[in-house]
Design a protein around this motif. Structure first.
Motif, PDB file in Angstrom:
ATOM      1  N   SER A  30      31.036  -0.247   1.013  1.00  0.00           N
ATOM      2  CA  SER A  30      31.888   0.836   0.375  1.00  0.00           C
ATOM      3  C   SER A  30      31.224   1.118  -0.698  1.00  0.00           C
ATOM      4  CB  SER A  30      33.414   0.606   0.067  1.00  0.00           C
ATOM      5  OG  SER A  30      33.908   1.682  -0.300  1.00  0.00           O
ATOM      6  N   THR A  31      31.120   0.258  -1.552  1.00  0.00           N
ATOM      7  CA  THR A  31      30.231   0.430  -2.933  1.00  0.00           C
ATOM      8  C   THR A  31      28.898   1.107  -2.581  1.00  0.00           C
ATOM      9  OG1 THR A  31      31.250  -1.369  -4.007  1.00  0.00           O
ATOM     10  CG2 THR A  31      29.499  -0.568  -4.819  1.00  0.00           C
ATOM     11  N   VAL A  32      28.057   0.687  -1.605  1.00  0.00           N
ATOM     12  CA  VAL A  32      26.768   1.253  -1.364  1.00  0.00           C
ATOM     13  C   VAL A  32      27.001   2.592  -0.904  1.00  0.00           C
ATOM     14  CG1 VAL A  32      25.005   1.042   0.251  1.00  0.00           C
ATOM     15  CG2 VAL A  32      25.823  -1.121  -0.780  1.00  0.00           C
ATOM     16  N   LEU A  33      28.278   2.899  -0.244  1.00  0.00           N
ATOM     17  CA  LEU A  33      28.203   4.367   0.474  1.00  0.00           C
ATOM     18  C   LEU A  33      28.330   5.335  -0.802  1.00  0.00           C
ATOM     19  CD1 LEU A  33      30.304   3.697   3.690  1.00  0.00           C
ATOM     20  CD2 LEU A  33      27.630   4.235   3.406  1.00  0.00           C
ATOM     21  N   THR A  35      27.851   4.844  -3.998  1.00  0.00           N
ATOM     22  CA  THR A  35      26.646   5.027  -4.862  1.00  0.00           C
ATOM     23  C   THR A  35      25.581   6.154  -4.061  1.00  0.00           C
ATOM     24  OG1 THR A  35      26.688   2.836  -5.620  1.00  0.00           O
ATOM     25  CG2 THR A  35      24.750   3.748  -5.883  1.00  0.00           C
ATOM     26  N   ALA A  36      25.403   5.966  -2.942  1.00  0.00           N
ATOM     27  CA  ALA A  36      24.657   7.035  -2.160  1.00  0.00           C
ATOM     28  C   ALA A  36      24.893   8.189  -2.114  1.00  0.00           C
ATOM     29  CB  ALA A  36      24.477   6.435  -0.646  1.00  0.00           C
ATOM     30  N   TYR A  37      26.411   8.512  -2.003  1.00  0.00           N
ATOM     31  CA  TYR A  37      27.107   9.900  -2.034  1.00  0.00           C
ATOM     32  C   TYR A  37      26.828  10.395  -3.460  1.00  0.00           C
ATOM     33  CZ  TYR A  37      30.570  13.509  -2.630  1.00  0.00           C
ATOM     34  OH  TYR A  37      31.473  14.598  -2.673  1.00  0.00           O
ATOM     35  N   ALA A  38      26.854   9.554  -4.688  1.00  0.00           N
ATOM     36  CA  ALA A  38      26.944   9.887  -5.942  1.00  0.00           C
ATOM     37  C   ALA A  38      25.304  10.351  -6.458  1.00  0.00           C
ATOM     38  CB  ALA A  38      27.395   8.883  -6.978  1.00  0.00           C
ATOM     39  N   GLU A  39      24.523   9.800  -5.665  1.00  0.00           N
ATOM     40  CA  GLU A  39      23.000   9.821  -6.012  1.00  0.00           C
ATOM     41  C   GLU A  39      22.576  11.220  -5.001  1.00  0.00           C
ATOM     42  OE1 GLU A  39      21.709   5.352  -6.919  1.00  0.00           O
ATOM     43  OE2 GLU A  39      21.190   6.216  -5.184  1.00  0.00           O
ATOM     44  N   GLY A  40      23.437  11.872  -4.114  1.00  0.00           N
ATOM     45  CA  GLY A  40      23.037  12.948  -3.520  1.00  0.00           C
ATOM     46  C   GLY A  40      22.210  12.179  -2.030  1.00  0.00           C
ATOM     47  N   ARG A  41      22.461  11.102  -1.547  1.00  0.00           N
ATOM     48  CA  ARG A  41      21.799  10.726  -0.360  1.00  0.00           C
ATOM     49  C   ARG A  41      22.599  11.007   0.774  1.00  0.00           C
ATOM     50  NH1 ARG A  41      19.847   4.794  -0.784  1.00  0.00           N
ATOM     51  NH2 ARG A  41      21.301   4.774  -2.583  1.00  0.00           N
ATOM     52  N   LEU A  42      23.691  11.136   0.461  1.00  0.00           N
ATOM     53  CA  LEU A  42      24.878  11.255   1.773  1.00  0.00           C
ATOM     54  C   LEU A  42      25.649  12.797   1.449  1.00  0.00           C
ATOM     55  CD1 LEU A  42      26.380   7.526   2.434  1.00  0.00           C
ATOM     56  CD2 LEU A  42      24.885   9.066   3.722  1.00  0.00           C
ATOM     57  N   THR A  43      25.848  13.233   2.426  1.00  0.00           N
ATOM     58  CA  THR A  43      26.910  14.536   2.150  1.00  0.00           C
ATOM     59  C   THR A  43      28.120  13.912   2.027  1.00  0.00           C
ATOM     60  OG1 THR A  43      26.881  14.886   4.390  1.00  0.00           O
ATOM     61  CG2 THR A  43      24.893  16.016   3.130  1.00  0.00           C
TER      62      THR A  43
END
Length: 226
Positions: A30-33, A35-43
Motif C-alpha cells: 500500500s505504501t508503494v502504491l 508513493t507511486a500515485y503521489a509521484e504521478g506514476r499512477l492515476t
C-alpha cells in the motif's frame, strides 16, 4: 490493459509465493502504491483499482502484479573506500627520529609524520607506532633498533609493503594482515635485534565473512558443543 498489469503472468512465481500474505506485507505494498500515485506514476483510477486488488490478495503471488512495474531492482552500492597510505616528500626531514622506552612506553598515533629514518630502542618497555593516519615522508622508511625485554608494535595502513629484516634471540617478529602492497605505496623496512623481546606489525583486519559458509560454521560449532 489494466488486466495485464494486475495479473502476475510473465513475472514468474516468487520464492515462497504460495505463502499467505500478512497485514504487514499488505501495508508495504500500500505504501508503494501511495508513493507511486503521489509521484504521478499512477492515476487515481489505477491507484484505487490496485488497492481493491490488494484487499483481496491472499498470497505473495497475488501481490506480485501490483508493484512489478513500480519497483525496480536494487541499485548496486559502491564498495567502501579503503584508506590508503599518505605520502608527502615535500616537507621531508633528513633528521633521524629517535624513540627510546626504558621501563616506560612511547607512543605515536594520529596525524603524525613518519620520517625516512627511525631509531627505536626499548629496554623493559614498549614502543607503539600507529601509522594508519600518518603521512610518510619517504617512499622507503627504515626502522632500526634494539628491543630487550621490550617490544615494538606497528600498525600500518593497507597497501604498505613491509620488509622484516629483524634478528631474534629468544625473541622474534610477527607480520600479519598486511595484504598485497599497492603500486607506489611506501615501503617499510625493519632492521634490528629482538633479545627476549619482539616486533609486531599489523595491517587492517580483514572483513568478516558472512553468508552461507559462516552460517554452516556456526551450526557446526553448535552441534559440536551439544
Amino acid at each position: 490493459m489494466t488486466e495485464s498489469i494486475l495479473e502476475p503472468a510473465g513475472v514468474g512465481p516468487v520464492a515462497g509465493g504460495h505463502l499467505r500474505a500478512s497485514d504487514s506485507d499488505r501495508e508495504q505494498v500500500s505504501t508503494v502504491l501511495s508513493t507511486a500515485y503521489a509521484e504521478g506514476r499512477l492515476t487515481r483510477e489505477e491507484h484505487d483499482e490496485r488497492l481493491d486488488a490488494l484487499l483481496a490478495a491472499k498470497t505473495f503471488d497475488d501481490l506480485v502484479g501490483l508493484t512489478r512495474d513500480l519497483v525496480g531492482p536494487p541499485l548496486p552500492t559502491a564498495a567502501p573506500a579503503v584508506a590508503g597510505p599518505k605520502l608527502d616528500t615535500v616537507a621531508a626531514s633528513e633528521e633521524t627520529d629517535r624513540m627510546v622506552a626504558v621501563f616506560s612506553g612511547t607512543e605515536r598515533k594520529g596525524t603524525w609524520r613518519v620520517r625516512r629514518r627511525i631509531e627505536s630502542y626499548a629496554l623493559f618497555g614498549g614502543i607503539d607506532l600507529d601509522m594508519r593516519e600518518a603521512t610518510f615522508e619517504s617512499p622507503v622508511t627504515e626502522i632500526s633498533g634494539f628491543w630487550c625485554f621490550g617490544g615494538l608494535d606497528i600498525k600500518v595502513p593497507a597497501g604498505v609493503e613491509v620488509r622484516d629484516q629483524t634478528m631474534g634471540i629468544f625473541g622474534g617478529s610477527d607480520v600479519k594482515n598486511v595484504g598485497e602492497p599497492q603500486p607506489g605505496a611506501p615501503v617499510l623496512v625493519i632492521k634490528g635485534m629482538a633479545l627476549f623481546g619482539g616486533v609486531s606489525v599489523k595491517g587492517p583486519r580483514p572483513a568478516r565473512r558472512w553468508g552461507a559458509n559462516a552460517a554452516l560454521g556456526r551450526r557446526a560449532d553448535h552441534r559440536h558443543h551439544h
